[in-house]
Motif scaffolding. Structure first.
Motif, PDB file in Angstrom:
ATOM      1  N   ARG A 140       0.801  -1.221   0.000  1.00  0.00           N
ATOM      2  CA  ARG A 140       0.000   0.000   0.000  1.00  0.00           C
ATOM      3  C   ARG A 140       0.841   1.282   0.000  1.00  0.00           C
ATOM      4  O   ARG A 140       0.584   2.218   0.746  1.00  0.00           O
ATOM      5  CB  ARG A 140      -0.987  -0.004   1.172  1.00  0.00           C
ATOM      6  CG  ARG A 140      -1.967  -1.158   1.079  1.00  0.00           C
ATOM      7  CD  ARG A 140      -3.112  -1.061   2.061  1.00  0.00           C
ATOM      8  NE  ARG A 140      -4.073  -2.105   1.813  1.00  0.00           N
ATOM      9  CZ  ARG A 140      -5.048  -2.073   0.905  1.00  0.00           C
ATOM     10  NH1 ARG A 140      -5.184  -1.017   0.139  1.00  0.00           N
ATOM     11  NH2 ARG A 140      -5.884  -3.075   0.763  1.00  0.00           N
ATOM     12  N   GLU A 141       1.842   1.281  -0.852  1.00  0.00           N
ATOM     13  CA  GLU A 141       2.627   2.485  -1.079  1.00  0.00           C
ATOM     14  C   GLU A 141       2.723   2.743  -2.586  1.00  0.00           C
ATOM     15  O   GLU A 141       2.659   1.814  -3.387  1.00  0.00           O
ATOM     16  CB  GLU A 141       4.039   2.357  -0.504  1.00  0.00           C
ATOM     17  CG  GLU A 141       4.056   2.334   1.015  1.00  0.00           C
ATOM     18  CD  GLU A 141       5.470   2.339   1.590  1.00  0.00           C
ATOM     19  OE1 GLU A 141       5.578   2.330   2.831  1.00  0.00           O
ATOM     20  OE2 GLU A 141       6.450   2.331   0.816  1.00  0.00           O
ATOM     21  N   TRP A 201       5.164   3.969  -5.548  1.00  0.00           N
ATOM     22  CA  TRP A 201       6.564   4.174  -5.894  1.00  0.00           C
ATOM     23  C   TRP A 201       6.640   4.495  -7.382  1.00  0.00           C
ATOM     24  O   TRP A 201       5.861   3.977  -8.183  1.00  0.00           O
ATOM     25  CB  TRP A 201       7.383   2.926  -5.591  1.00  0.00           C
ATOM     26  CG  TRP A 201       7.660   2.692  -4.137  1.00  0.00           C
ATOM     27  CD1 TRP A 201       6.750   2.646  -3.131  1.00  0.00           C
ATOM     28  CD2 TRP A 201       8.937   2.473  -3.544  1.00  0.00           C
ATOM     29  NE1 TRP A 201       7.372   2.396  -1.930  1.00  0.00           N
ATOM     30  CE2 TRP A 201       8.727   2.286  -2.163  1.00  0.00           C
ATOM     31  CE3 TRP A 201      10.232   2.406  -4.042  1.00  0.00           C
ATOM     32  CZ2 TRP A 201       9.770   2.045  -1.271  1.00  0.00           C
ATOM     33  CZ3 TRP A 201      11.273   2.155  -3.156  1.00  0.00           C
ATOM     34  CH2 TRP A 201      11.042   1.987  -1.783  1.00  0.00           C
ATOM     35  N   TYR A 230      10.063   5.894  -3.161  1.00  0.00           N
ATOM     36  CA  TYR A 230       8.825   6.088  -2.407  1.00  0.00           C
ATOM     37  C   TYR A 230       8.200   7.442  -2.734  1.00  0.00           C
ATOM     38  O   TYR A 230       8.876   8.471  -2.755  1.00  0.00           O
ATOM     39  CB  TYR A 230       9.124   5.987  -0.909  1.00  0.00           C
ATOM     40  CG  TYR A 230       7.962   6.367  -0.018  1.00  0.00           C
ATOM     41  CD1 TYR A 230       6.911   5.484   0.191  1.00  0.00           C
ATOM     42  CD2 TYR A 230       7.913   7.604   0.608  1.00  0.00           C
ATOM     43  CE1 TYR A 230       5.839   5.818   1.010  1.00  0.00           C
ATOM     44  CE2 TYR A 230       6.857   7.956   1.434  1.00  0.00           C
ATOM     45  CZ  TYR A 230       5.812   7.063   1.630  1.00  0.00           C
ATOM     46  OH  TYR A 230       4.761   7.407   2.424  1.00  0.00           O
ATOM     47  N   ILE A 231       6.884   7.438  -2.997  1.00  0.00           N
ATOM     48  CA  ILE A 231       6.129   8.683  -3.223  1.00  0.00           C
ATOM     49  C   ILE A 231       5.258   8.999  -2.015  1.00  0.00           C
ATOM     50  O   ILE A 231       5.380  10.026  -1.393  1.00  0.00           O
ATOM     51  CB  ILE A 231       5.273   8.596  -4.501  1.00  0.00           C
ATOM     52  CG1 ILE A 231       6.135   8.235  -5.732  1.00  0.00           C
ATOM     53  CG2 ILE A 231       4.515   9.916  -4.721  1.00  0.00           C
ATOM     54  CD1 ILE A 231       7.184   9.250  -6.088  1.00  0.00           C
ATOM     55  N   ARG A 232       4.349   8.070  -1.711  1.00  0.00           N
ATOM     56  CA  ARG A 232       3.487   8.263  -0.540  1.00  0.00           C
ATOM     57  C   ARG A 232       2.736   6.975  -0.245  1.00  0.00           C
ATOM     58  O   ARG A 232       2.708   6.047  -1.051  1.00  0.00           O
ATOM     59  CB  ARG A 232       2.494   9.400  -0.756  1.00  0.00           C
ATOM     60  CG  ARG A 232       1.483   9.158  -1.874  1.00  0.00           C
ATOM     61  CD  ARG A 232       0.512  10.330  -1.984  1.00  0.00           C
ATOM     62  NE  ARG A 232      -0.393  10.207  -3.097  1.00  0.00           N
ATOM     63  CZ  ARG A 232      -1.543   9.510  -3.078  1.00  0.00           C
ATOM     64  NH1 ARG A 232      -1.904   8.865  -1.983  1.00  0.00           N
ATOM     65  NH2 ARG A 232      -2.325   9.455  -4.148  1.00  0.00           N
ATOM     66  N   LYS A 233       2.095   6.933   0.911  1.00  0.00           N
ATOM     67  CA  LYS A 233       1.224   5.815   1.264  1.00  0.00           C
ATOM     68  C   LYS A 233      -0.124   5.982   0.593  1.00  0.00           C
ATOM     69  O   LYS A 233      -0.531   7.088   0.234  1.00  0.00           O
ATOM     70  CB  LYS A 233       1.059   5.698   2.768  1.00  0.00           C
ATOM     71  CG  LYS A 233       2.325   5.273   3.510  1.00  0.00           C
ATOM     72  CD  LYS A 233       2.030   4.973   4.962  1.00  0.00           C
ATOM     73  CE  LYS A 233       3.287   4.501   5.687  1.00  0.00           C
ATOM     74  NZ  LYS A 233       3.778   3.221   5.163  1.00  0.00           N
ATOM     75  N   ILE A 234      -0.835   4.869   0.444  1.00  0.00           N
ATOM     76  CA  ILE A 234      -2.181   4.897  -0.155  1.00  0.00           C
ATOM     77  C   ILE A 234      -3.210   4.953   0.952  1.00  0.00           C
ATOM     78  O   ILE A 234      -3.162   4.151   1.875  1.00  0.00           O
ATOM     79  CB  ILE A 234      -2.410   3.677  -1.041  1.00  0.00           C
ATOM     80  CG1 ILE A 234      -1.402   3.685  -2.182  1.00  0.00           C
ATOM     81  CG2 ILE A 234      -3.833   3.633  -1.576  1.00  0.00           C
ATOM     82  CD1 ILE A 234      -1.422   2.447  -3.034  1.00  0.00           C
TER      83      ILE A 234
END
Length: 201
Positions: free
Chosen positions: A187-188, A190, A197-201
């Protein structure tokens, strides 16, 4: 008038050809001893090569879009399987005009979406040693390989590259044109080259 006739003929040809793609894919799979479940749907031609030691198991509802008429996003290629190891594709997977090269072990989980022109490799193909690369037999034998695991509910954007030894966690999203070189948590999001890494979902 000529344009209308041309478009009508093109549409009719497309409809007639579409009726043949899935039966032809099933025949190809059977000839290569590929086990597949119900609900297989193929649009376009597939290229398949499974060696004597290769093993492919496909679950239910695999959807394949292959070729310029069924995956219109550029850099076209057919959906390609080249298997010398063990390839497992579970249920409800959708894939467009991509290449899966399995020399060792690749597992694709349930409900995975793989964007057009993605490539998944579990091998380096070649040695990093230039002396070995000049000797084809040694080059092949010394190439490193490691399993790839793509867990359930993963989305892989178009034109991405998934390299050997990678695990992509459940529900992760890979941005288009990414090169995945290391494990990605569940649940991330990329993206990038190499994917970051961009952000969490």
């Amino acid at each position: 008038m000529i344009s209308i006739s041309f478009k009508a003929c093109r549409k009719l040809t497309s409809i007639l050809k579409s009726k043949l793609y899935t039966p032809l894919a099933k025949l190809t799979f059977q000839l290569n001893a590929i086990q597949y479940g119900s609900g297989l749907s193929v649009r376009g031609r597939v290229k398949t090569y499974v060696t004597r030691r290769g093993r492919v198991v496909i679950g239910n509802n695999l959807k394949i879009n292959s070729g310029e008429n069924h995956n219109i996003i550029g850099r076209q290629q057919k959906f390609t399987l080249w298997v010398e190891g063990k390839l497992t594709i579970k249920n409800n997977v959708g894939v467009s005009a991509s290449a899966i090269i399995c020399n060792h072990d690749i597992t694709i989980g349930n409900n995975v979406v793989i964007g057009g022109n993605t490539v998944i490799y579990d091998t380096n193909f070649h040695s990093l040693n230039p002396e070995l690369r000049n000797k084809p037999e040694l080059d092949r034998k010394s190439a490193k390989y490691a399993p790839v695991l793509i867990n359930d509910n993963v989305f892989i954007g178009a034109h991405s590259t998934i390299l050997k030894g990678v695990e992509i966690g459940e529900g992760a999203v890979i941005g288009a044109c990414s090169v995945v070189t290391r494990n990605i948590p569940a649940r991330e999001i990329w993206a990038g080259n190499p994917a970051c890494y961009i952000r969490k979902i």
